[in-house]
Structures are given as C-alpha cells and as structure tokens.
Design a protein around this motif. Structure first.
Motif, PDB file in Angstrom:
ATOM      1  N   GLY A   1      -0.018  -6.120   9.188  1.00 29.99           N
ATOM      2  CA  GLY A   1      -0.694  -5.795   7.958  1.00 29.99           C
ATOM      3  C   GLY A   1      -1.745  -4.716   7.832  1.00 29.99           C
ATOM      4  N   SER A   2      -2.172  -4.229   9.095  1.00 26.62           N
ATOM      5  CA  SER A   2      -3.117  -2.970   8.810  1.00 26.62           C
ATOM      6  C   SER A   2      -2.120  -1.911   8.664  1.00 26.62           C
ATOM      7  CB  SER A   2      -3.868  -3.041  10.133  1.00 26.62           C
ATOM      8  OG  SER A   2      -3.337  -2.636  11.201  1.00 26.62           O
ATOM      9  N   LEU A   3      -0.956  -1.820   9.122  1.00 26.84           N
ATOM     10  CA  LEU A   3       0.061  -0.790   8.792  1.00 26.84           C
ATOM     11  C   LEU A   3       0.161  -0.688   7.456  1.00 26.84           C
ATOM     12  CD1 LEU A   3       2.103   1.506   9.617  1.00 26.84           C
ATOM     13  CD2 LEU A   3       3.775  -0.717   9.983  1.00 26.84           C
ATOM     14  N   VAL A   4       0.879  -1.896   6.878  1.00 21.46           N
ATOM     15  CA  VAL A   4       1.150  -2.071   5.507  1.00 21.46           C
ATOM     16  C   VAL A   4       0.114  -1.872   4.533  1.00 21.46           C
ATOM     17  CG1 VAL A   4       2.056  -3.635   3.775  1.00 21.46           C
ATOM     18  CG2 VAL A   4       3.112  -3.557   6.147  1.00 21.46           C
ATOM     19  N   VAL A   5      -1.143  -2.355   4.828  1.00 23.26           N
ATOM     20  CA  VAL A   5      -2.165  -2.265   3.720  1.00 23.26           C
ATOM     21  C   VAL A   5      -2.947  -0.885   3.877  1.00 23.26           C
ATOM     22  CG1 VAL A   5      -4.249  -3.308   3.009  1.00 23.26           C
ATOM     23  CG2 VAL A   5      -2.006  -4.913   3.578  1.00 23.26           C
ATOM     24  N   PHE A   6      -3.366  -0.722   5.007  1.00 15.14           N
ATOM     25  CA  PHE A   6      -4.004   0.536   5.303  1.00 15.14           C
ATOM     26  C   PHE A   6      -3.542   1.783   5.931  1.00 15.14           C
ATOM     27  CE2 PHE A   6      -6.818  -3.515   5.902  1.00 15.14           C
ATOM     28  CZ  PHE A   6      -7.521  -3.370   4.706  1.00 15.14           C
ATOM     29  N   GLY A   7      -2.381   1.601   6.166  1.00 14.12           N
ATOM     30  CA  GLY A   7      -1.440   2.632   6.779  1.00 14.12           C
ATOM     31  C   GLY A   7      -2.099   3.066   8.205  1.00 14.12           C
ATOM     32  N   GLU A   8      -2.844   2.196   8.791  1.00 13.13           N
ATOM     33  CA  GLU A   8      -2.991   2.353  10.348  1.00 13.13           C
ATOM     34  C   GLU A   8      -1.567   2.415  11.019  1.00 13.13           C
ATOM     35  OE1 GLU A   8      -5.653  -0.443  11.294  1.00 13.13           O
ATOM     36  OE2 GLU A   8      -7.317   0.485  10.234  1.00 13.13           O
ATOM     37  N   PRO A   9      -1.647   3.557  12.077  1.00 14.36           N
ATOM     38  CA  PRO A   9      -0.202   3.583  12.843  1.00 14.36           C
ATOM     39  C   PRO A   9      -0.093   2.302  13.951  1.00 14.36           C
ATOM     40  CG  PRO A   9      -2.074   5.214  13.653  1.00 14.36           C
ATOM     41  CD  PRO A   9      -2.560   4.398  12.437  1.00 14.36           C
ATOM     42  N   ILE A  10       1.128   2.078  14.093  1.00 18.20           N
ATOM     43  CA  ILE A  10       1.292   1.318  15.186  1.00 18.20           C
ATOM     44  C   ILE A  10       2.019   2.187  16.306  1.00 18.20           C
ATOM     45  CG2 ILE A  10       2.837  -0.577  16.175  1.00 18.20           C
ATOM     46  CD1 ILE A  10       2.092  -2.113  13.738  1.00 18.20           C
ATOM     47  N   THR A  11       1.508   2.458  17.407  1.00 14.37           N
ATOM     48  CA  THR A  11       2.035   3.270  18.446  1.00 14.37           C
ATOM     49  C   THR A  11       3.277   2.524  19.218  1.00 14.37           C
ATOM     50  OG1 THR A  11       0.125   2.701  20.222  1.00 14.37           O
ATOM     51  CG2 THR A  11       0.157   4.422  18.691  1.00 14.37           C
ATOM     52  N   LEU A  12       3.820   3.169  20.001  1.00 15.95           N
ATOM     53  CA  LEU A  12       4.990   2.443  20.731  1.00 15.95           C
ATOM     54  C   LEU A  12       4.248   1.439  21.739  1.00 15.95           C
ATOM     55  CD1 LEU A  12       7.693   2.219  21.999  1.00 15.95           C
ATOM     56  CD2 LEU A  12       7.237   4.090  23.518  1.00 15.95           C
TER      57      LEU A  12
END
Length: 117
Positions: A77-88
């Motif tokens: 959700g933080s990726l979708v809403v806030f654009g925070e990255p999800i690293t490998l």
C-alpha cells in the motif's frame, strides 16, 4: 454462516482496517486530519480481531495472519499510495511473510486433525 467463515471474513476486515490505519498514519504527517482515521483503523482492527477469536479461531493463527498480512499489505500500500519503493530484499521479505502465514495455517489445520482423532 458457519463460525469458520465468519472468522475468516472478520479476519480480513481486521487486516484491512489495520492497514488503513497504518497508511493513514503516514498520511497524517502532512494532513493531520488523518489521525482520526488512524484511531478508527487501529481501534477497529483490535475490536475485529477480538471478534475473530470469539469465533473459535486459534490465537496463534489469527494473530500471525493478521500481523504478517498487515506488514505485507502495508508495504504494498505504501508503494501504491505514497510511491515508496519496494526493493528486491523487501520483496523477498514479503514472499517469506506469505510463506510463513501459509505454514502457520497448514500447521493449525494439521493440529486440528490430530486433536479430532
């Protein structure tokens, strides 16, 4: 509706309200009005989790799935809403969380079969 189905539906609701509360916490940093959603989200999540336990679901299963799913969904959700990255490395962690939840659920089912025998 059986207690099992009711328990799972309540658990999904508890997870979603906890995730909403967590995401609102980040949003409240720039928009303080979101703090109301934080309170409602966390309070709702704990009330729903208590309702899950009243259906007879084991604490270890309910809390394990609630906590692990909340972590994974909050990261997504933080990726979708806030654009925070999800690293490998984070992605691997999410996969490990999902695997852990599956292990807990399968273990609980096996324990129920042994208990019933």
């Amino acid at each position: 509706m059986t207690n099992t189905v009711k328990g799972w539906l309540l658990l999904v609701a508890a997870i979603l309200t906890e995730v909403a509360g967590s995401l609102s916490l980040k949003g409240a940093l720039s928009h303080p009005g979101f703090y109301a959603l934080v309170v409602v989200g966390y309070l709702g999540a704990f009330i729903l989790l208590a309702m899950v336990l009243r259906t007879g679901m084991a604490l270890g299963v309910a809390y394990g799935i609630w906590g692990a799913s909340g972590v994974a969904l909050t990261a997504i959700g933080s990726l979708v809403v806030f654009g925070e990255p999800i690293t490998l490395f984070m992605g691997i962690g999410i996969v490990v969380i999902i695997a852990g939840v599956l292990c807990v659920e399968l273990g609980a089912q096996a324990a129920q079969k042994v208990k019933a025998a």
